[in-house]
Design a protein around this motif. Structure first.
Motif, PDB file in Angstrom:
ATOM      1  N   LYS A  32       0.823  -1.214   0.000  1.00  0.00           N
ATOM      2  CA  LYS A  32       0.000   0.000   0.000  1.00  0.00           C
ATOM      3  C   LYS A  32       0.854   1.258   0.000  1.00  0.00           C
ATOM      4  N   CYS A  33       0.399   2.248  -0.752  1.00  0.00           N
ATOM      5  CA  CYS A  33       1.067   3.549  -0.779  1.00  0.00           C
ATOM      6  C   CYS A  33       0.019   4.619  -1.042  1.00  0.00           C
ATOM      7  N   ASN A  34       0.276   5.818  -0.555  1.00  0.00           N
ATOM      8  CA  ASN A  34      -0.624   6.948  -0.825  1.00  0.00           C
ATOM      9  C   ASN A  34      -0.196   7.735  -2.069  1.00  0.00           C
ATOM     10  N   PHE A  35       0.882   7.299  -2.729  1.00  0.00           N
ATOM     11  CA  PHE A  35       1.354   7.934  -3.964  1.00  0.00           C
ATOM     12  C   PHE A  35       1.381   6.923  -5.098  1.00  0.00           C
ATOM     13  N   ARG A  36       1.395   7.452  -6.330  1.00  0.00           N
ATOM     14  CA  ARG A  36       1.618   6.625  -7.521  1.00  0.00           C
ATOM     15  C   ARG A  36       2.990   6.900  -8.145  1.00  0.00           C
ATOM     16  N   CYS A  37       3.433   8.169  -8.057  1.00  0.00           N
ATOM     17  CA  CYS A  37       4.746   8.585  -8.597  1.00  0.00           C
ATOM     18  C   CYS A  37       4.929   8.148 -10.048  1.00  0.00           C
ATOM     19  N   GLU A  38       3.951   8.459 -10.867  1.00  0.00           N
ATOM     20  CA  GLU A  38       4.017   8.093 -12.291  1.00  0.00           C
ATOM     21  C   GLU A  38       5.173   8.768 -13.003  1.00  0.00           C
ATOM     22  N   GLY A  39       5.648   9.888 -12.444  1.00  0.00           N
ATOM     23  CA  GLY A  39       6.748  10.612 -13.061  1.00  0.00           C
ATOM     24  C   GLY A  39       8.061   9.850 -13.054  1.00  0.00           C
ATOM     25  N   TYR A  44       5.574  -1.151 -16.000  1.00  0.00           N
ATOM     26  CA  TYR A  44       5.287  -2.504 -15.526  1.00  0.00           C
ATOM     27  C   TYR A  44       3.906  -2.940 -16.016  1.00  0.00           C
ATOM     28  N   GLU A  45       3.607  -4.191 -15.784  1.00  0.00           N
ATOM     29  CA  GLU A  45       2.329  -4.761 -16.189  1.00  0.00           C
ATOM     30  C   GLU A  45       1.661  -5.386 -14.970  1.00  0.00           C
ATOM     31  N   THR A  46       0.398  -5.084 -14.764  1.00  0.00           N
ATOM     32  CA  THR A  46      -0.344  -5.661 -13.639  1.00  0.00           C
ATOM     33  C   THR A  46      -0.637  -7.141 -13.926  1.00  0.00           C
ATOM     34  N   PRO A  47      -1.025  -7.911 -12.892  1.00  0.00           N
ATOM     35  CA  PRO A  47      -1.351  -9.326 -13.126  1.00  0.00           C
ATOM     36  C   PRO A  47      -2.435  -9.539 -14.190  1.00  0.00           C
ATOM     37  N   SER A  48      -3.296  -8.543 -14.370  1.00  0.00           N
ATOM     38  CA  SER A  48      -4.350  -8.682 -15.388  1.00  0.00           C
ATOM     39  C   SER A  48      -3.917  -8.174 -16.760  1.00  0.00           C
ATOM     40  N   GLY A  49      -2.632  -7.706 -16.863  1.00  0.00           N
ATOM     41  CA  GLY A  49      -2.091  -7.335 -18.165  1.00  0.00           C
ATOM     42  C   GLY A  49      -2.172  -5.862 -18.519  1.00  0.00           C
ATOM     43  N   ILE A  50      -2.553  -5.008 -17.555  1.00  0.00           N
ATOM     44  CA  ILE A  50      -2.625  -3.567 -17.820  1.00  0.00           C
ATOM     45  C   ILE A  50      -1.238  -2.952 -17.664  1.00  0.00           C
ATOM     46  N   ASP A  56       9.950   2.088  -8.697  1.00  0.00           N
ATOM     47  CA  ASP A  56      10.501   0.748  -8.879  1.00  0.00           C
ATOM     48  C   ASP A  56       9.970  -0.267  -7.852  1.00  0.00           C
ATOM     49  N   SER A  57       9.132   0.193  -6.916  1.00  0.00           N
ATOM     50  CA  SER A  57       8.471  -0.729  -5.964  1.00  0.00           C
ATOM     51  C   SER A  57       6.983  -0.850  -6.284  1.00  0.00           C
ATOM     52  N   TYR A  58       6.656  -0.795  -7.561  1.00  0.00           N
ATOM     53  CA  TYR A  58       5.251  -0.802  -8.011  1.00  0.00           C
ATOM     54  C   TYR A  58       4.460  -1.985  -7.453  1.00  0.00           C
ATOM     55  N   TYR A  59       5.125  -3.124  -7.247  1.00  0.00           N
ATOM     56  CA  TYR A  59       4.447  -4.341  -6.772  1.00  0.00           C
ATOM     57  C   TYR A  59       4.018  -4.222  -5.308  1.00  0.00           C
ATOM     58  N   ALA A  60       4.532  -3.190  -4.607  1.00  0.00           N
ATOM     59  CA  ALA A  60       4.093  -2.917  -3.236  1.00  0.00           C
ATOM     60  C   ALA A  60       3.219  -1.671  -3.170  1.00  0.00           C
ATOM     61  N   VAL A  61       3.034  -1.019  -4.308  1.00  0.00           N
ATOM     62  CA  VAL A  61       2.277   0.228  -4.377  1.00  0.00           C
ATOM     63  C   VAL A  61       0.897  -0.001  -4.982  1.00  0.00           C
ATOM     64  N   ASP A  62       0.854  -0.667  -6.117  1.00  0.00           N
ATOM     65  CA  ASP A  62      -0.370  -0.832  -6.887  1.00  0.00           C
ATOM     66  C   ASP A  62      -1.249  -1.913  -6.260  1.00  0.00           C
ATOM     67  N   MET A  63      -2.491  -1.541  -5.935  1.00  0.00           N
ATOM     68  CA  MET A  63      -3.420  -2.492  -5.317  1.00  0.00           C
ATOM     69  C   MET A  63      -3.759  -3.662  -6.248  1.00  0.00           C
ATOM     70  N   ALA A  64      -3.386  -3.541  -7.526  1.00  0.00           N
ATOM     71  CA  ALA A  64      -3.596  -4.653  -8.455  1.00  0.00           C
ATOM     72  C   ALA A  64      -2.783  -5.885  -8.045  1.00  0.00           C
ATOM     73  N   PHE A  65      -1.736  -5.668  -7.219  1.00  0.00           N
ATOM     74  CA  PHE A  65      -0.892  -6.777  -6.750  1.00  0.00           C
ATOM     75  C   PHE A  65      -1.302  -7.272  -5.358  1.00  0.00           C
ATOM     76  N   LYS A  66      -2.412  -6.755  -4.849  1.00  0.00           N
ATOM     77  CA  LYS A  66      -2.855  -7.030  -3.476  1.00  0.00           C
ATOM     78  C   LYS A  66      -2.957  -8.519  -3.168  1.00  0.00           C
ATOM     79  N   ASP A  67      -3.370  -9.317  -4.157  1.00  0.00           N
ATOM     80  CA  ASP A  67      -3.516 -10.766  -3.933  1.00  0.00           C
ATOM     81  C   ASP A  67      -2.180 -11.441  -3.636  1.00  0.00           C
ATOM     82  N   GLN A  68      -1.065 -10.756  -3.963  1.00  0.00           N
ATOM     83  CA  GLN A  68       0.267 -11.317  -3.693  1.00  0.00           C
ATOM     84  C   GLN A  68       0.784 -10.920  -2.307  1.00  0.00           C
ATOM     85  N   TRP A  69       0.044 -10.054  -1.601  1.00  0.00           N
ATOM     86  CA  TRP A  69       0.452  -9.629  -0.275  1.00  0.00           C
ATOM     87  C   TRP A  69      -0.131 -10.587   0.760  1.00  0.00           C
TER      88      TRP A  69
END
Length: 251
Positions: A32-39, A44-50, A56-69
């Motif tokens: 979880k993070c309160n920022f996206r920091c797209e800049g 990267y690609e989410t598990p659903s392919g988006i 560089d820690s997108y896998y701990a930021v994007d809720m799309a990876f929540k099932d891996q937490w």
């Protein structure tokens, strides 16, 4: 009971950046993070392919990876860390995502209290944008590595700069510091923004680090960042984990 959402626990490895660079450490990475920091433009690609951009820690930021937490209590985390600990008191680094999203979580405080009161050196890596209170003695013994985001993160100024929290951490803890990741193209603007920020804060150490998620990119940006550090009296810090392992996870 509100559980911790743990992205990964890994080590022993070294702290790759900041004041304790090179120090043997075990990392607890929360989701979880309160920022996206797209800049920061790490693609990267989410598990659903988006396809998206973030840090560089997108896998701990994007809720799309929540099932891996993994949902864990403080005792669960302590038990897992114990399996990794060497035969000496290793540093504990709590990172993310944004760990301070859990500050009011009882399990998070139990985790901090356990390690501090058992004489571990605890670092929290944070963007320092959230409001927190340091009302307990053990909380004031934590080292806060404060990666305040600049405009290149593309996060809004009001959201990314919290002078009250920064001032509180600097005044009430010992040795907490600011760190910024900068590339050659952004160095002039970064210098201006850091000066504007530090003018509003008590005296604090500032560390500058080269941007990049490969050793090649670190090399390309390091000289400019070293020069900027020298010009302004800041401390230069390399990013050893990227120089050695690129952006490989779990090392």
């Amino acid at each position: 009971m509100s559980l911790l959402e743990v992205n990964e626990i890994f080590g022993p490895t070294i702290q790759g950046e900041g004041k304790l660079v090179g120090t043997p450490s075990i990392f607890i990475r929360l989701g979880k993070c309160n920022f996206r920091c797209e800049g920061f433009s790490v693609e990267y690609e989410t598990p659903s392919g988006i396809k998206k951009c973030s840090c560089d820690s997108y896998y701990a930021v994007d809720m799309a990876f929540k099932d891996q937490w993994q949902k864990m209590t403080a005792q669960d985390v302590i038990k897992d860390v114990l399996q990794l600990e060497p035969n000496y008191k290793i540093d504990i680094v709590i990172t993310g995502g944004e760990p301070l999203l859990y500050w009011k979580n009882e399990e998070f405080q139990n985790l901090l209290k356990h390690y501090v009161e058992n004489n571990y050196k605890v670092t929290i890596e944070t963007n320092s944008s959230l409001n927190i209170d340091l009302s307990e003695t053990y909380q004031k013994q934590i080292l806060f590595s404060m990666s305040v985001k600049l405009s290149n993160s593309l996060e809004p100024l009001k959201k990314r700069i919290n002078i009250n929290t920064l001032t509180k951490i600097i005044n009430e803890t010992d040795g907490s510091y600011l760190k910024f990741v900068i590339d050659e193209d952004f160095k002039e603007q970064a210098s201006k923004e850091i000066k504007e920020l530090t003018a509003q804060l008590p005296k604090v150490d500032v560390y500058l680090m080269p941007m990049g998620d490969t050793a090649k990119q670190i090399n390309e940006n390091s000289e400019a960042v070293i020069n900027l550090s020298i010009e302004n009296g800041y401390k230069y810090c390399d990013r050893l984990h990227i120089r050695v392992w690129d952006n490989k996870r779990g090392v």
